[in-house]
Structure formats: C-alpha cells, structure tokens
Design a protein around this motif. Structure first.
Motif, short mmCIF file in Angstrom:
data_model
loop_
_atom_site.label_atom_id
_atom_site.label_comp_id
_atom_site.label_asym_id
_atom_site.label_seq_id
_atom_site.Cartn_x
_atom_site.Cartn_y
_atom_site.Cartn_z
N PRO A 228 31.45 13.68 -11.50
CA PRO A 228 30.75 13.14 -10.32
C PRO A 228 29.85 11.98 -10.69
CG PRO A 228 29.77 15.22 -11.01
CD PRO A 228 31.00 15.05 -11.84
N ALA A 229 29.70 11.02 -9.79
CA ALA A 229 28.77 9.90 -10.01
C ALA A 229 27.34 10.41 -9.94
CB ALA A 229 29.00 8.83 -8.95
N GLN A 230 26.48 9.82 -10.75
CA GLN A 230 25.07 10.20 -10.77
C GLN A 230 24.24 9.09 -10.14
OE1 GLN A 230 22.65 10.22 -14.50
NE2 GLN A 230 22.48 12.41 -14.11
N ARG A 231 23.56 9.42 -9.07
CA ARG A 231 22.74 8.44 -8.35
C ARG A 231 21.56 7.99 -9.21
NH1 ARG A 231 18.37 8.41 -4.90
NH2 ARG A 231 18.50 7.05 -3.08
N GLY A 232 21.17 6.73 -9.01
CA GLY A 232 20.02 6.20 -9.74
C GLY A 232 18.71 6.83 -9.29
N GLY A 233 17.66 6.64 -10.06
CA GLY A 233 16.35 7.19 -9.73
C GLY A 233 15.63 6.34 -8.69
N ASP A 234 14.79 6.97 -7.90
CA ASP A 234 14.02 6.27 -6.86
C ASP A 234 12.70 5.76 -7.44
OD1 ASP A 234 15.94 6.97 -4.94
OD2 ASP A 234 14.97 8.90 -4.58
N LEU A 235 12.19 4.69 -6.83
CA LEU A 235 10.88 4.14 -7.19
C LEU A 235 9.94 4.20 -6.00
CD1 LEU A 235 11.72 0.81 -9.10
CD2 LEU A 235 11.60 3.13 -10.03
N TRP A 236 8.67 4.50 -6.27
CA TRP A 236 7.61 4.33 -5.28
C TRP A 236 6.69 3.24 -5.79
CZ3 TRP A 236 10.00 8.88 -6.17
CH2 TRP A 236 10.43 9.60 -5.06
N LEU A 237 6.50 2.21 -4.99
CA LEU A 237 5.66 1.08 -5.39
C LEU A 237 4.22 1.31 -4.95
CD1 LEU A 237 8.00 -1.93 -4.53
CD2 LEU A 237 7.97 -0.46 -6.57
N THR A 238 3.35 0.51 -5.51
CA THR A 238 1.94 0.54 -5.12
C THR A 238 1.70 -0.25 -3.84
OG1 THR A 238 1.51 -1.43 -6.46
CG2 THR A 238 1.21 0.72 -7.53
N ILE A 239 2.68 -1.05 -3.44
CA ILE A 239 2.55 -1.92 -2.27
C ILE A 239 2.45 -1.09 -0.99
CG2 ILE A 239 3.89 -3.51 -0.80
CD1 ILE A 239 4.91 -4.82 -3.32
N ASP A 240 1.59 -1.54 -0.07
CA ASP A 240 1.56 -0.99 1.28
C ASP A 240 2.37 -1.92 2.16
OD1 ASP A 240 0.45 -0.79 4.12
OD2 ASP A 240 -0.47 0.95 3.17
N ALA A 241 3.44 -1.39 2.78
CA ALA A 241 4.36 -2.23 3.55
C ALA A 241 3.65 -2.97 4.68
CB ALA A 241 5.49 -1.37 4.11
N SER A 242 2.72 -2.31 5.36
CA SER A 242 2.02 -2.95 6.48
C SER A 242 1.15 -4.10 5.99
CB SER A 242 1.16 -1.92 7.22
OG SER A 242 1.97 -0.92 7.79
N LEU A 243 0.43 -3.89 4.90
CA LEU A 243 -0.42 -4.95 4.35
C LEU A 243 0.43 -6.10 3.82
CD1 LEU A 243 -3.42 -5.65 3.81
CD2 LEU A 243 -3.09 -4.78 1.49
N GLN A 244 1.57 -5.78 3.23
CA GLN A 244 2.47 -6.82 2.75
C GLN A 244 2.93 -7.71 3.90
OE1 GLN A 244 3.34 -7.44 -0.42
NE2 GLN A 244 4.82 -9.06 0.00
N PRO A 573 -10.77 -17.53 5.06
CA PRO A 573 -10.45 -16.72 6.24
C PRO A 573 -9.19 -15.86 6.07
CG PRO A 573 -10.07 -19.06 6.67
CD PRO A 573 -10.82 -18.97 5.39
N ILE A 574 -8.22 -16.34 5.29
CA ILE A 574 -7.03 -15.53 5.03
C ILE A 574 -7.41 -14.28 4.24
CG2 ILE A 574 -4.84 -15.46 3.76
CD1 ILE A 574 -4.49 -18.43 4.42
N ALA A 575 -8.22 -14.47 3.20
CA ALA A 575 -8.66 -13.33 2.39
C ALA A 575 -9.44 -12.33 3.23
CB ALA A 575 -9.50 -13.82 1.22
N GLY A 576 -10.30 -12.84 4.10
CA GLY A 576 -11.08 -11.95 4.96
C GLY A 576 -10.20 -11.10 5.85
N LYS A 577 -9.14 -11.71 6.41
CA LYS A 577 -8.23 -10.96 7.30
C LYS A 577 -7.42 -9.92 6.53
CE LYS A 577 -7.86 -14.74 10.63
NZ LYS A 577 -7.01 -15.85 11.15
N VAL A 578 -7.02 -10.25 5.32
CA VAL A 578 -6.28 -9.28 4.50
C VAL A 578 -7.16 -8.08 4.19
CG1 VAL A 578 -5.22 -8.88 2.23
CG2 VAL A 578 -4.70 -10.98 3.48
N MET A 579 -8.38 -8.33 3.76
CA MET A 579 -9.30 -7.24 3.42
C MET A 579 -9.66 -6.42 4.66
SD MET A 579 -11.81 -8.79 0.43
CE MET A 579 -12.16 -10.38 1.20
N GLU A 580 -9.88 -7.09 5.77
CA GLU A 580 -10.25 -6.39 6.99
C GLU A 580 -9.13 -5.47 7.45
OE1 GLU A 580 -12.21 -7.35 11.34
OE2 GLU A 580 -10.91 -8.88 10.42
#
Length: 600
Positions: A228-244, A573-580
């Motif tokens: 049988p084929a063996q599926r690859g391992g999953d990754l969890w990133l540190t990234i937050d999809a909404s913030l990205q 202002p971009i940095a402020g909006k990201v942090m907020e």
C-alpha cells in the motif's frame, strides 16, 4: 501403373523433425515449465505503482492551506506503443504531433519497457475521449495522480509555501534511488522543499492482470506482493490564515513592492509573512508550460523574487537603536547625555542633513529615538567607532542568516573594518570616518532583509532574547502518526535591562507622540520606529518596525514598502492595522485541539 514408394530417407527426415518438435515441446512443458510460467505470468500480470499523496499543510489553527486533488495523466510504454497512432492521440488530447514525438523520445530515453508519463493534468473532456479509444491504443494508459490544491482564495503565501515539481531525468540521477523514482514529484521551493522529508509519501505497488493490448482488466488475486502507498506527513504552520490574508491585502493595496513580517517575539513563531508582488503557486505546480514560465521570469515586477529573504535594503532610521544600545552599554553616553541639532551635521567639507534641514535643538537619546534625529546619531556613531558598532550589530544577527526555514534566505554582509578594507582599501586611504556617519542612521553600506529586521525588533520587544524566526509549529510523523513539535534556537543577548528600558521607551514615545503616530491602536500601547531609507535608484523606501502591547508584547511587526516615501506615512499605518487585527480580532486556539480535529 506402379505406385511410387516413399524413400526411407523421407521417413527418416520426417521422424527426425517430429522428434525435435516433441523434444522441444517436452522441454517447454515439463523441464522449463516453471521458468516460462513465470514469464507468462509477467506478460499477463503487471506491477503497477500506486501514487502516494503528500501531506496536508495547515495553519496554526488547523485550517488547511495546501491540500491534494486528483489529476488525470497519460502514460506510455514505448515498446508496446504503435507510433502510427500518434495523429489519433494528438487529436484526442488536443496537442500537436510534434509534442507527442518529443515526449515519446523522452520516454524511450528512460526505458522502452517501463511506463512513463507523457502528459499530465489533462482536461476531463480529453480524459473521456481517450478512455473511449484506449482499446485501439496499445501501450497507452490513463493514470490518476495527485497535485497540490490551494483552498484559500484570500491569500497566496507563494514565497512561503513554494511548489512541487516532477523529477526530471538529470534530477533523478542525483537523488537517492531507494527513495525517488521516475515520475515522482519533489518539493522544489519554499516549505515544500524545506520539509520534503516530512511531506513526501512513499509510493506503493499492486499487481494487475493486463490483456494483450496492455490494458488493466482486473486485480491479480495472488497479491502477496501488494504494497500500500504511504501518505506523507502533515504540517501545522505558525501562520494564522486570517492575519496572513490581512497582511497581503494591506500590502497589495499600496500598489507597491514590499514585505510584511509579523511574529511572536516570545518564541519566534511567524504569524504572517508576505512578499509582493507574488505569483499563483498553482501555476508552477507539477508541470509548467513554457509560456507560463517565461511570462513569470520576464515580468518586470519580478514576482518570483522573495523580498522578505533575498533583498538588501538600507534599514534607515529603524537601525538607530543599535547605536543607542552600543553607546549606553559601552558607557559612551548616559540616558541624560544631550547633543544639539541645528538641522545638519558638518563632517569635513560635507553637511549631513537632519529632518529636511530643520533642527531639533538639544536632545537626549530617548528623545532622539522619538523624533528620529539624524544629527544626534551622526555624532553618536563617531563616538562609538566602527568596531563597537559592528559588534552590537552582529549581536542582533545582522551579517548572518536568521535560520528561517525557507531555503532561499540570503544575508547582506555586515560592514566591518575587514569589509571596508577589502572593498575600498586601507583606512584613511580607501575609506574614512565619513562612511561611519552614514552607518549611524542605517544608510551607506549597511543592508538588511525584512526577516532580519523582524528578528531585530522581536529582540527589542522581549528585551534581550534573539529568537529564531520559524514557520513550522508541528508535524505528524508519517510512520507513527504521532504529532511532534520541533525546537528552535534562541539566545540571550549580553545587554542590560536598563539599556533596553531606555531604548524601548523611546520607541513607545515614537508612536505615542513622534514620527510613528500612524501606528497607534486605540486602547493598546504600541512601540515602534519609522525609517525612510534613501534609494539611489528611485524614491525612498518606507520602513516601520514595532511591537505591542508595550508591557507584554505578543506581536512584533516589520513593514517595508519600496519606493513609497516616508515610513511614518506609509509603513507605520500598515503595521498598526496588522497589529490591531491580531490583538483585537484573533483569539488563541489550542494547537493540540485543532490538530486533533484535523486528524479525525
């Protein structure tokens, strides 16, 4: 009339012929029955590879951002293929005959007897047409493979995620034969490349009965060799999809090139990271046509270039805290030491301007950071000297890679005495202290990448720990199924708390009532520093680095916008909006819970 008699020689010859035939039949049926039985079995039973899917990539909250989807591909066994069928296949698939001739030649260069993919990801309509005519096309078959799918439409993160590529013959010759095979895919850029070992699966095999045309008709029952084929391992990133998504939309809205990095200053986890312009990773997934590739590499905006990790920008005034820390730690100044600013600083026969030529009067180091006084730091860096300035720059990781888990990271060199001597010649012959004056305000020969600047501001935020920025939060072991958490390095800087308190307070005042007011967040105290870096090739670059909340920072941000002018007007202002957005709209989700949910 006499009948003709048959000569005894004829009888003898016939007897000999029959004896030979009977002997050969006995040899084939009895003596070599096992050997030729195996050959016969191989002619009717074929070992078919089973494609192994790569692991899924999730954000920190278990939201999938890279998945797999099926694709139909055409393969050929050259030894069984009738070349007279090329015009028919070209019509069925909607490709040129020349294309098929080239692909067949390429397949033959691998092996005449092994199946080789000649066309991938064909349209479903083409698949149906080909399926109807497969009985007429010996040596041709359609197989189902996997390719990457990007379910999020609100961001790309292409420079981070990277892409996979089918292994070419030259690549295969350099790869381990026990791991990779012809027609496998491999991580070729970004996280797909860095964590190839985790993500890749292991192909399996099954035995199939094939007919005289080489078509699979049934699974072979004596399947003791099925793997049988063996599926690859999953990754969890540190990234937050909404913030990205927020970060990418803010940078795109400027219409400029640039980069945003947001990370947790306590542990180095990247919360969002983007470089613009970017590209659609699906365009480069697996097999890319020449027209698409040429369009990307000839695009004057250079979307393949990762501005977060591969650039060399002068950091401008965001670098002034290095000089402040060096001077305080080396007792060159005290917190109350005042230098005057008349609007310019004269060194030799050259006048170095400060804030468009307007003076700030007398300032201490805290106020010099708050109002970004160039004159103060011109004078300060001359008292520090090149060697001590370079020493503290190196402490904060400049001149070296950050260790970010993306393979394309580059690092600009750190200007040291050795660097200047090698580039310009000996001190006072090829270079002089005027070079140092520029370094004091982050100009001249000093260059930095946004990821280096993000690590630097994180160390200012946490008051003395140089963290390793990273994107991997956890991974599932493909052999055991266990979820594992990697460790990343950090080191404590030999700098006193009192020095960090002074510098951080200057950054706080910079946002509350200084050049960085555009980064303010209602109800949250923010610290930061603006930068406007001179650019000999066009308009100035806009910088801002900052962190929040001031007393217990959970996010640090670096924003760079190319050719955008003043950092306080564009980047802040971009940095402020990201942090907020992060501080007010995102609630922490337990990684253990989200990972358990995705494993169900």
């Amino acid at each position: 009339m006499r009948e003709k008699t048959i000569s005894p020689l004829v009888y003898g010859a016939l007897s000999l012929i029959f004896a030979v035939l009977l002997g050969r039949l006995f040899y084939l049926q009895v003596i070599s029955s096992e050997t030729f039985g195996q050959i016969s079995s191989q002619n009717s039973v074929r070992k078919i590879p089973i494609d192994a899917s790569r692991g899924t990539i999730y954000d920190r909250n278990g939201i999938p951002i890279v998945e797999n989807q099926p694709q139909y591909s055409v393969q050929v066994i050259p030894a069984e293929f009738d070349k007279s069928k090329i015009p028919q296949i070209a019509w069925l698939l909607g490709v040129s005959e020349q294309f098929l001739h080239e692909k067949l030649k390429e397949a033959e260069s691998y092996s005449r007897y092994a199946p080789t993919r000649i066309l991938r990801d064909i349209r479903f309509e083409a698949f149906l047409r080909l399926e109807e005519h497969l009985w007429q096309l010996p040596g041709i078959d359609v197989v189902i493979e996997n390719k990457r799918k990007y379910p999020r439409k609100d961001f790309r993160a292409s420079h981070v995620l990277g892409y996979t590529k089918f292994i070419s013959k030259p690549m295969l010759e350099k790869l381990p034969k026990d791991i990779y095979a012809r027609d496998d895919i491999i991580g070729y850029a970004g996280l797909e490349k860095t964590y190839e070992e985790y993500l890749r699966g292991q192909r399996g095999y099954k035995l199939m009965i094939v007919n005289s045309l080489g078509k699979q008709v049934a699974e072979y029952e004596g399947g003791s060799q099925h793997i049988p084929a063996q599926r690859g391992g999953d990754l969890w990133l540190t990234i937050d999809a909404s913030l990205q998504a927020v970060a990418e939309s803010l940078l795109t809205a400027t219409g400029k090139s640039g980069s945003i990095v947001a990370l947790n200053p306590q542990n180095g986890e990247i919360l969002a990271i983007t470089s613009k312009p970017d590209y659609d990773p699906a365009l480069l997934e697996g097999s890319t046509d020449a027209a698409t590739w040429n369009a990307l590499i000839k695009d004057p905006k250079n979307p393949l270039f990762n501005r977060t990790t591969q650039t060399r920008y002068p950091p401008g005034s965001t670098y002034k805290m290095i000089s402040a820390i060096a001077a305080l730690e080396e007792k060159i100044i005290t917190p109350s030491t005042v230098f005057g600013c008349s609007g310019y600083f004269k060194f030799g026969d050259k006048a170095f301007l400060c804030h468009r030529g307007k003076g700030h009067g007398g300032l201490d180091v805290t106020r010099a950071i708050q109002y970004s006084c160039n004159s103060y730091f011109y004078q300060l860096v001359l008292r520090i000297g090149l060697d001590r300035w370079a020493k503290y720059s190196a402490m904060f990781g400049f001149g070296e890679k950050t260790g970010l888990d993306i393979a394309d990271e580059q690092t600009p060199p750190l200007p040291t005495r050795e660097y200047f001597n090698k580039r310009y010649g000996p001190y006072k012959v090829g270079w002089h202290d005027g070079f140092l004056v520029n370094l004091g305000i982050g100009q001249g020969d000093i260059g930095a990448t946004p990821i280096q600047m993000a690590r630097y501001v994180a160390a200012l935020a946490n008051a003395g720990t140089l963290v390793q920025p990273h994107l991997l939060k956890a991974y599932r072991d493909k052999h055991t199924g266990e979820i594992k958490t990697p460790t990343f390095e950090s080191k404590t800087l030999p700098i006193s708390k009192s020095t960090f308190d002074i510098v951080r307070n200057g950054m706080r005042l910079c946002v509350s009532d200084g050049t960085g007011r555009a980064a303010q967040i209602e109800g949250i105290e923010v610290a930061g520093k603006t930068g406007t870096a001179q650019n000999p090739h066009g308009d100035d670059h806009a910088w801002f680095i900052g962190f929040a909340p001031y007393h217990n920072p959970t996010i640090a941000v670096c924003v760079l916008v190319e050719n955008a002018g003043f950092g306080g007007q564009v980047a802040a202002p971009i940095a402020g909006k990201v942090m907020e957005y992060y501080l007010k709209h995102l609630q922490p989700i337990s990684p253990s819970i989200s990972m358990a949910e995705t494993s169900r």
